[in-house]
Design a protein around this motif. Structure first.
Motif, PDB file in Angstrom:
ATOM      1  N   ARG A 122       0.839  -1.202   0.000  1.00  0.00           N
ATOM      2  CA  ARG A 122       0.000   0.000   0.000  1.00  0.00           C
ATOM      3  C   ARG A 122       0.877   1.257   0.000  1.00  0.00           C
ATOM      4  NH1 ARG A 122      -5.427   1.255  -0.452  1.00  0.00           N
ATOM      5  NH2 ARG A 122      -5.529   2.351   1.540  1.00  0.00           N
ATOM      6  N   TYR A 123       1.948   1.219   0.798  1.00  0.00           N
ATOM      7  CA  TYR A 123       2.858   2.367   0.825  1.00  0.00           C
ATOM      8  C   TYR A 123       3.571   2.517  -0.517  1.00  0.00           C
ATOM      9  CZ  TYR A 123       6.656   5.484   2.170  1.00  0.00           C
ATOM     10  OH  TYR A 123       7.541   6.538   2.222  1.00  0.00           O
ATOM     11  N   GLU A 124       3.957   1.401  -1.126  1.00  0.00           N
ATOM     12  CA  GLU A 124       4.612   1.465  -2.436  1.00  0.00           C
ATOM     13  C   GLU A 124       3.684   2.091  -3.470  1.00  0.00           C
ATOM     14  OE1 GLU A 124       5.705  -2.543  -3.224  1.00  0.00           O
ATOM     15  OE2 GLU A 124       7.456  -2.515  -1.880  1.00  0.00           O
ATOM     16  N   HIS A 125       2.406   1.729  -3.424  1.00  0.00           N
ATOM     17  CA  HIS A 125       1.443   2.314  -4.360  1.00  0.00           C
ATOM     18  C   HIS A 125       1.270   3.808  -4.079  1.00  0.00           C
ATOM     19  CE1 HIS A 125      -0.488  -1.955  -4.629  1.00  0.00           C
ATOM     20  NE2 HIS A 125       0.638  -1.858  -5.299  1.00  0.00           N
ATOM     21  N   TYR A 126       1.228   4.160  -2.800  1.00  0.00           N
ATOM     22  CA  TYR A 126       1.128   5.566  -2.428  1.00  0.00           C
ATOM     23  C   TYR A 126       2.296   6.365  -3.016  1.00  0.00           C
ATOM     24  CZ  TYR A 126       1.736   9.758   0.418  1.00  0.00           C
ATOM     25  OH  TYR A 126       1.933  11.055   0.825  1.00  0.00           O
ATOM     26  N   MET A 127       3.513   5.846  -2.870  1.00  0.00           N
ATOM     27  CA  MET A 127       4.687   6.551  -3.378  1.00  0.00           C
ATOM     28  C   MET A 127       4.668   6.629  -4.907  1.00  0.00           C
ATOM     29  SD  MET A 127       6.344   7.790  -0.927  1.00  0.00           S
ATOM     30  CE  MET A 127       7.667   8.369  -2.019  1.00  0.00           C
ATOM     31  N   GLN A 128       4.198   5.575  -5.545  1.00  0.00           N
ATOM     32  CA  GLN A 128       4.089   5.588  -7.007  1.00  0.00           C
ATOM     33  C   GLN A 128       3.110   6.668  -7.461  1.00  0.00           C
ATOM     34  OE1 GLN A 128       2.928   1.823  -8.723  1.00  0.00           O
ATOM     35  NE2 GLN A 128       2.230   2.799 -10.613  1.00  0.00           N
ATOM     36  N   PHE A 129       1.968   6.751  -6.788  1.00  0.00           N
ATOM     37  CA  PHE A 129       0.964   7.752  -7.145  1.00  0.00           C
ATOM     38  C   PHE A 129       1.476   9.162  -6.844  1.00  0.00           C
ATOM     39  CE2 PHE A 129      -2.447   4.388  -5.888  1.00  0.00           C
ATOM     40  CZ  PHE A 129      -2.083   3.621  -6.985  1.00  0.00           C
ATOM     41  N   LEU A 130       2.184   9.310  -5.725  1.00  0.00           N
ATOM     42  CA  LEU A 130       2.729  10.619  -5.354  1.00  0.00           C
ATOM     43  C   LEU A 130       3.701  11.105  -6.413  1.00  0.00           C
ATOM     44  CD1 LEU A 130       2.926  12.850  -3.200  1.00  0.00           C
ATOM     45  CD2 LEU A 130       4.799  11.544  -2.153  1.00  0.00           C
ATOM     46  N   GLU A 131       4.541  10.206  -6.911  1.00  0.00           N
ATOM     47  CA  GLU A 131       5.499  10.576  -7.951  1.00  0.00           C
ATOM     48  C   GLU A 131       4.775  10.978  -9.235  1.00  0.00           C
ATOM     49  OE1 GLU A 131       9.154  11.639  -9.278  1.00  0.00           O
ATOM     50  OE2 GLU A 131       8.579  11.010  -7.260  1.00  0.00           O
ATOM     51  N   GLU A 132       3.714  10.287  -9.568  1.00  0.00           N
ATOM     52  CA  GLU A 132       2.941  10.640 -10.759  1.00  0.00           C
ATOM     53  C   GLU A 132       2.354  12.042 -10.627  1.00  0.00           C
ATOM     54  OE1 GLU A 132      -0.008   7.755 -11.845  1.00  0.00           O
ATOM     55  OE2 GLU A 132       1.361   6.066 -11.561  1.00  0.00           O
ATOM     56  N   ILE A 133       1.839  12.348  -9.442  1.00  0.00           N
ATOM     57  CA  ILE A 133       1.262  13.678  -9.218  1.00  0.00           C
ATOM     58  C   ILE A 133       2.339  14.740  -9.289  1.00  0.00           C
ATOM     59  CG2 ILE A 133       0.128  15.134  -7.490  1.00  0.00           C
ATOM     60  CD1 ILE A 133      -1.303  12.571  -6.507  1.00  0.00           C
ATOM     61  N   ARG A 134       3.487  14.469  -8.704  1.00  0.00           N
ATOM     62  CA  ARG A 134       4.598  15.426  -8.754  1.00  0.00           C
ATOM     63  C   ARG A 134       5.078  15.655 -10.187  1.00  0.00           C
ATOM     64  NH1 ARG A 134       7.982  12.973  -3.611  1.00  0.00           N
ATOM     65  NH2 ARG A 134       7.317  14.502  -2.048  1.00  0.00           N
ATOM     66  N   ASP A 135       5.149  14.585 -10.959  1.00  0.00           N
ATOM     67  CA  ASP A 135       5.606  14.714 -12.348  1.00  0.00           C
ATOM     68  C   ASP A 135       4.613  15.512 -13.186  1.00  0.00           C
ATOM     69  OD1 ASP A 135       7.876  13.286 -11.844  1.00  0.00           O
ATOM     70  OD2 ASP A 135       7.134  11.401 -12.649  1.00  0.00           O
TER      71      ASP A 135
END
Length: 293
Positions: free
Chosen positions: A275-288
């Motif tokens: 769940r944390y890995e998915h959170y970080m993946q989504f966070l990076e997408e939003i930042r990009d």
């Protein structure tokens, strides 16, 4: 003028339910001018001389709105995910959950095709199901073939507008047919060439099931966080929002910040690592997506 609810939009026509009668309507030209599109689920004011020649004149305020699928005023989302064919995908489920949580819609997770589960993949599937239940989500296990679990799902649909959503080929239409065989919704198998489901639902339509309305929507396999701010993302992960209250920094994004209670909870096993890995993946997408200055 009469008021009703749009239950189907097809080829430029809007089908408005008023009581037990349905009126075929066009939208006013001013909607196009103002770049407003009536959606299935909208409460509207309309005028009609007969059942096939009406006009939607006003759209009432929406309590929520989804883009893919295009539908509004949803009470709950039935997120249908197959156990196999295609394999259960927690990463894709978490994408759906973020979208649903962000729109303040109640999610219900339904795992289908339990009849196809083998002992080899049952253990991992059970772990995922237990994880999401511990996070507070309602998770139902069903099979359209054996009809197992169907009776548990039906009460959740009563008196509510529900959207059925999920990846193509997971069995949304089959599940609705199992609930009400008279629907006879078109279904199809997984494409052996593409390895994914074929789209069998071509438009959004609200269907009466008991005292509720259910939307069978076109399947899709990707979601983008077009309007979400980085600070909003953790609110869509209930367990991270809860632990985030104990972070040292109020604006903690649970990334590189020191004394982060969320990262500590991941390390202790209170929050599933994936769940944390998915959170970080989504966070990076939003930042990009966001412009950097």
């Amino acid at each position: 003028m009469p008021e009703g609810k749009i239950i189907k939009a097809l080829s430029g026509f809007y089908y408005v339910l008023d009581g037990e009668e349905v009126f075929q309507c066009r939208g006013r030209g001013v909607f196009r001018k103002n770049k407003v599109t009536p959606l299935v689920g909208d409460y509207v004011v309309f005028q009609a001389e007969n059942k096939t020649d009406g006009t939607v004149t006003e759209i009432k305020p929406r309590k929520n709105e989804l883009i893919r699928p295009q539908i509004s005023n949803v009470d709950q989302a039935i997120l249908v995910f197959s156990a196999v064919e295609p394999d259960f995908s927690p990463a894709l489920l978490d994408r759906f959950l973020v979208l649903i949580e962000d729109n303040e819609i109640e999610p219900i997770i339904v795992v289908t095709k339990l009849d196809l589960v083998t002992p080899e993949n049952r253990t991992k599937l059970t772990q995922y199901i237990n994880d999401y239940r511990k996070l507070g989500y309602t998770v139902l296990e069903t099979s359209s073939v054996t009809t197992g679990g169907i009776e548990e799902l039906v009460p959740y649909l009563e008196g509510k507008t529900s959207v059925f959503a999920g990846q193509s080929g997971v069995g949304k239409s089959s599940l609705l047919n199992a609930i009400n065989p008279e629907l006879a919704l078109k279904t199809d198998d997984i494409s052996s060439h593409l390895g994914r489901g074929k789209h069998t639902t071509r438009h959004v339509e609200l269907i009466h099931i008991g005292s509720g309305l259910v939307a069978d929507t076109p399947g899709f396999s990707s979601l983008e966080f077009m309007e979400m701010e980085p600070e909003r993302l953790s609110y869509c992960f209930p367990e991270m929002h809860e632990h985030g209250e104990d972070c040292k920094f109020r604006a903690c994004l649970h990334d590189k910040e020191p004394k982060c209670a969320v990262k500590e909870a991941v390390g202790s096993g209170e929050i599933p690592e994936y769940r944390y890995e998915h959170y970080m993946q989504f966070l990076e997408e939003i930042r990009d997506r966001k412009p950097r200055y």
